[in-house]
Design a protein around this motif. Structure first.
Motif, PDB file in Angstrom:
ATOM      1  N   PHE A 294      30.064 -28.804  18.961  1.00 58.66           N
ATOM      2  CA  PHE A 294      29.532 -30.138  18.617  1.00 58.66           C
ATOM      3  C   PHE A 294      30.298 -30.781  17.468  1.00 58.66           C
ATOM      4  O   PHE A 294      29.952 -31.870  17.031  1.00 58.66           O
ATOM      5  N   GLY A 295      31.321 -30.107  16.976  1.00 57.27           N
ATOM      6  CA  GLY A 295      32.099 -30.641  15.866  1.00 57.27           C
ATOM      7  C   GLY A 295      31.228 -30.903  14.650  1.00 57.27           C
ATOM      8  O   GLY A 295      31.501 -31.832  13.882  1.00 57.27           O
ATOM      9  N   MET A 296      30.189 -30.116  14.502  1.00 64.66           N
ATOM     10  CA  MET A 296      29.199 -30.430  13.481  1.00 64.66           C
ATOM     11  C   MET A 296      29.113 -29.299  12.465  1.00 64.66           C
ATOM     12  O   MET A 296      28.811 -28.160  12.814  1.00 64.66           O
ATOM     13  N   GLU A 297      29.421 -29.628  11.212  1.00 61.29           N
ATOM     14  CA  GLU A 297      29.274 -28.618  10.157  1.00 61.29           C
ATOM     15  C   GLU A 297      27.850 -28.642   9.673  1.00 61.29           C
ATOM     16  O   GLU A 297      27.261 -29.706   9.523  1.00 61.29           O
ATOM     17  N   SER A 298      27.300 -27.476   9.451  1.00 62.43           N
ATOM     18  CA  SER A 298      25.936 -27.437   8.953  1.00 62.43           C
ATOM     19  C   SER A 298      25.833 -26.323   7.934  1.00 62.43           C
ATOM     20  O   SER A 298      26.480 -25.274   8.080  1.00 62.43           O
ATOM     21  N   ASN A 299      25.073 -26.541   6.888  1.00 61.34           N
ATOM     22  CA  ASN A 299      24.972 -25.461   5.909  1.00 61.34           C
ATOM     23  C   ASN A 299      23.692 -24.658   6.066  1.00 61.34           C
ATOM     24  O   ASN A 299      23.399 -23.810   5.279  1.00 61.34           O
ATOM     25  N   GLY A 300      22.928 -24.938   7.100  1.00 65.08           N
ATOM     26  CA  GLY A 300      21.716 -24.123   7.214  1.00 65.08           C
ATOM     27  C   GLY A 300      21.070 -24.199   8.579  1.00 65.08           C
ATOM     28  O   GLY A 300      21.192 -25.199   9.276  1.00 65.08           O
ATOM     29  N   LEU A 301      20.417 -23.118   8.954  1.00 66.94           N
ATOM     30  CA  LEU A 301      19.647 -23.070  10.195  1.00 66.94           C
ATOM     31  C   LEU A 301      18.229 -22.679   9.828  1.00 66.94           C
ATOM     32  O   LEU A 301      18.036 -21.803   8.989  1.00 66.94           O
ATOM     33  N   LYS A 302      17.275 -23.310  10.476  1.00 64.94           N
ATOM     34  CA  LYS A 302      15.881 -22.959  10.185  1.00 64.94           C
ATOM     35  C   LYS A 302      15.337 -22.230  11.420  1.00 64.94           C
ATOM     36  O   LYS A 302      15.364 -22.792  12.526  1.00 64.94           O
ATOM     37  N   GLU A 303      14.894 -21.000  11.234  1.00 65.63           N
ATOM     38  CA  GLU A 303      14.398 -20.254  12.395  1.00 65.63           C
ATOM     39  C   GLU A 303      13.083 -20.865  12.876  1.00 65.63           C
ATOM     40  O   GLU A 303      12.148 -21.064  12.101  1.00 65.63           O
ATOM     41  N   MET A 304      12.998 -21.170  14.181  1.00 63.36           N
ATOM     42  CA  MET A 304      11.782 -21.790  14.745  1.00 63.36           C
ATOM     43  C   MET A 304      10.976 -20.800  15.584  1.00 63.36           C
ATOM     44  O   MET A 304       9.795 -21.001  15.820  1.00 63.36           O
ATOM     45  N   PHE A 321      16.777 -22.071  16.620  1.00 67.72           N
ATOM     46  CA  PHE A 321      16.977 -22.569  15.258  1.00 67.72           C
ATOM     47  C   PHE A 321      16.941 -24.091  15.234  1.00 67.72           C
ATOM     48  O   PHE A 321      17.425 -24.739  16.170  1.00 67.72           O
ATOM     49  N   GLY A 322      16.429 -24.648  14.152  1.00 67.35           N
ATOM     50  CA  GLY A 322      16.500 -26.090  13.942  1.00 67.35           C
ATOM     51  C   GLY A 322      17.722 -26.406  13.090  1.00 67.35           C
ATOM     52  O   GLY A 322      18.055 -25.660  12.158  1.00 67.35           O
ATOM     53  N   VAL A 323      18.449 -27.482  13.435  1.00 68.87           N
ATOM     54  CA  VAL A 323      19.628 -27.893  12.669  1.00 68.87           C
ATOM     55  C   VAL A 323      19.543 -29.403  12.433  1.00 68.87           C
ATOM     56  O   VAL A 323      19.741 -30.181  13.365  1.00 68.87           O
ATOM     57  N   PRO A 324      19.256 -29.843  11.220  1.00 65.37           N
ATOM     58  CA  PRO A 324      19.240 -31.293  11.002  1.00 65.37           C
ATOM     59  C   PRO A 324      20.658 -31.851  10.936  1.00 65.37           C
ATOM     60  O   PRO A 324      21.522 -31.264  10.294  1.00 65.37           O
ATOM     61  N   ALA A 325      20.875 -32.954  11.653  1.00 64.71           N
ATOM     62  CA  ALA A 325      22.205 -33.571  11.644  1.00 64.71           C
ATOM     63  C   ALA A 325      22.235 -34.791  10.744  1.00 64.71           C
ATOM     64  O   ALA A 325      23.198 -35.519  10.739  1.00 64.71           O
ATOM     65  N   HIS A 326      21.114 -35.025  10.013  1.00 63.77           N
ATOM     66  CA  HIS A 326      21.048 -36.240   9.210  1.00 63.77           C
ATOM     67  C   HIS A 326      22.297 -36.377   8.335  1.00 63.77           C
ATOM     68  O   HIS A 326      22.652 -35.459   7.612  1.00 63.77           O
ATOM     69  N   GLY A 327      22.934 -37.517   8.414  1.00 60.18           N
ATOM     70  CA  GLY A 327      24.093 -37.784   7.561  1.00 60.18           C
ATOM     71  C   GLY A 327      25.321 -36.991   7.937  1.00 60.18           C
ATOM     72  O   GLY A 327      26.253 -36.869   7.161  1.00 60.18           O
ATOM     73  N   ARG A 328      25.332 -36.393   9.128  1.00 59.25           N
ATOM     74  CA  ARG A 328      26.500 -35.591   9.505  1.00 59.25           C
ATOM     75  C   ARG A 328      27.164 -36.154  10.758  1.00 59.25           C
ATOM     76  O   ARG A 328      27.495 -35.446  11.692  1.00 59.25           O
ATOM     77  N   GLY A 329      27.279 -37.431  10.815  1.00 58.42           N
ATOM     78  CA  GLY A 329      27.993 -38.065  11.923  1.00 58.42           C
ATOM     79  C   GLY A 329      27.146 -38.093  13.173  1.00 58.42           C
ATOM     80  O   GLY A 329      25.915 -38.038  13.129  1.00 58.42           O
ATOM     81  N   ASN A 330      27.795 -38.159  14.311  1.00 61.49           N
ATOM     82  CA  ASN A 330      27.126 -38.271  15.609  1.00 61.49           C
ATOM     83  C   ASN A 330      27.497 -37.111  16.493  1.00 61.49           C
ATOM     84  O   ASN A 330      28.382 -37.226  17.332  1.00 61.49           O
ATOM     85  N   PRO A 331      26.866 -35.946  16.315  1.00 58.65           N
ATOM     86  CA  PRO A 331      27.277 -34.804  17.129  1.00 58.65           C
ATOM     87  C   PRO A 331      27.087 -35.062  18.617  1.00 58.65           C
ATOM     88  O   PRO A 331      26.135 -35.720  19.026  1.00 58.65           O
TER      89      PRO A 331
END
Ligand code: SF4
Length: 377
Positions: A294-304, A321-331
């Protein structure tokens, strides 16, 4: 041919003890057909609500034929093996086109319909049309192997033919409908794989396995199935998607021709086969796939949560896992799969596999954020 004593006992037992299943009421071929396809690898109790809903949505073959595929797949959601729903749909269209919407009676024609193999064709021909056609499922293998103490391993194809031939020879004249259902019903209700209820069985005095005190030794199998353990991960990627600030979630559509083709899912990957992974390693591998796919860098995963998926030869644990993309472009999926950003209220428009329907249920509904209003002073 006069009935053997055990056949009489079995039919008498069935008349008193059969479950009042909806497709038994009128034995209409459409209902028998749908029930048989739904029952492949699903228990009666699980499939009954699906069957009732299906008949409300598609009460006739013609109604099924003219429904959009998305609606058909949505009605199947949770039963797995979506190619079966597609085959039902395609076959309904063919029956309308070639047979004016009436289910064909001829056995060879039934067998030529997409998604209908030897077993289903035998079930439809015998249950709906009372034709003397054999059906041999797991229940019938069990009951016949115990009744006659047949020691031939049933995982060898030529041995399975012995059972098909035996069952065909046993069908009493004009009683295919009752006899076939009675054998399967006995296997389902009394002659269970583990702890068969021999004390309640109408065939007890005829049963060789019972006489030898070893019912659970049947049916005989040569090989033990090896189960492969799979670790997989799915991600729920969210972003704020409209002026109200409500989160939207990324779902993608699997390409046709792949397993579960055409269904929607939250992105998922297989991470390991028959290897143990610690929780940090699972997160690390998942983050790498989020970046690569997804070309998406993320610094955290939240276990759901975790979902267990059991297949014929696989036991899979799916970590969600939940991954918020807020402010990280348009994956977006780099593989070019169709995708959409969807609010939970709209999930019902997307046919999911049962695991992904469970993931959708983990996501809370979010009420629209109230827009600021000026209160009168
Ligand atoms: Fe099965 Fe026991 Fe009945 Fe034999 S007596 S058919 S083993 S339930």
């Amino acid at each position: 041919m006069s009935l053997m004593a055990w056949q009489k006992d079995l039919l008498r037992w069935f008349a008193k003890n059969q479950r009042p299943l909806p497709w038994r009421r009128h034995t209409r071929p459409y209902e028998v057909w749908v029930s048989e396809i739904m029952l492949q690898q699903t228990q009666v109790e699980t499939m009954l609500p699906y069957f009732r809903r299906w008949m409300r949505l598609f009460p006739t073959i013609a109604a099924l034929a003219k429904s959009p595929e998305k609606k058909v797949l949505k009605a199947w959601e949770g039963l797995g093996y979506y190619s079966r729903a597609r085959n039902l749909h395609e076959t309904a269209k063919r029956i309308v086109r070639e047979h004016g919407g009436a289910f064909p009676r001829d056995f060879e024609t039934i067998l030529s319909l997409k998604g209908i193999g030897r077993y289903s064709a035998g079930a439809i021909a015998s249950i709906a049309f009372n034709e003397p056609r054999p059906i041999v499922d797991g229940n019938v293998f069990r009951v016949l192997s115990r009744l006659y103490a047949i020691k031939k391993p049933i995982d060898i194809p030529r041995n399975r033919e012995i059972f098909w031939k035996l069952e065909a020879d046993l069908i009493p004249p004009n009683r295919a409908r009752l006899f076939n259902q009675a054998l399967m019903e006995l296997g389902a209700l009394v002659c269970a794989a583990k702890n068969p209820a021999c004390a309640l069985c109408p065939l007890q005095k005829h049963c060789l396995a019972f006489k030898n005190d070893d019912p659970e030794a049947y049916p005989v199998r040569e090989k033990k199935k090896k189960m492969v353990k799979i670790i997989a991960a799915a991600v729920v990627i969210s972003r704020r998607g409209d002026p109200t600030g409500r989160p939207h979630y990324l779902v993608q559509q699997r390409p046709l021709g792949e397993i579960m083709g055409g269904l929607w899912e939250f992105p998922e990957w297989k991470l390991a086969k028959d290897t143990a992974l610690d929780p940090e390693k699972i997160k690390h591998l998942t983050l790498r796939r989020v970046l690569s796919d997804f070309g998406m860098e993320s610094n955290g995963l939240k276990e759901m949560g975790r979902i267990k998926r059991n297949y014929t030869h696989h036991l899979e644990t799916l970590h969600v896992f939940g991954v918020p993309a807020h402010g990280r472009g348009n994956p977006a999926p780099t593989g070019g799969w169709p995708f959409a950003w969807v609010t939970p209220e709209k999930f019902a428009d997307y046919p999911f596999s049962s695991a992904h329907a469970k993931i959708a249920n983990m996501i809370p509904l979010t009420p629209p954020v109230a827009t600021a209003t000026t209160s009168p002073c």
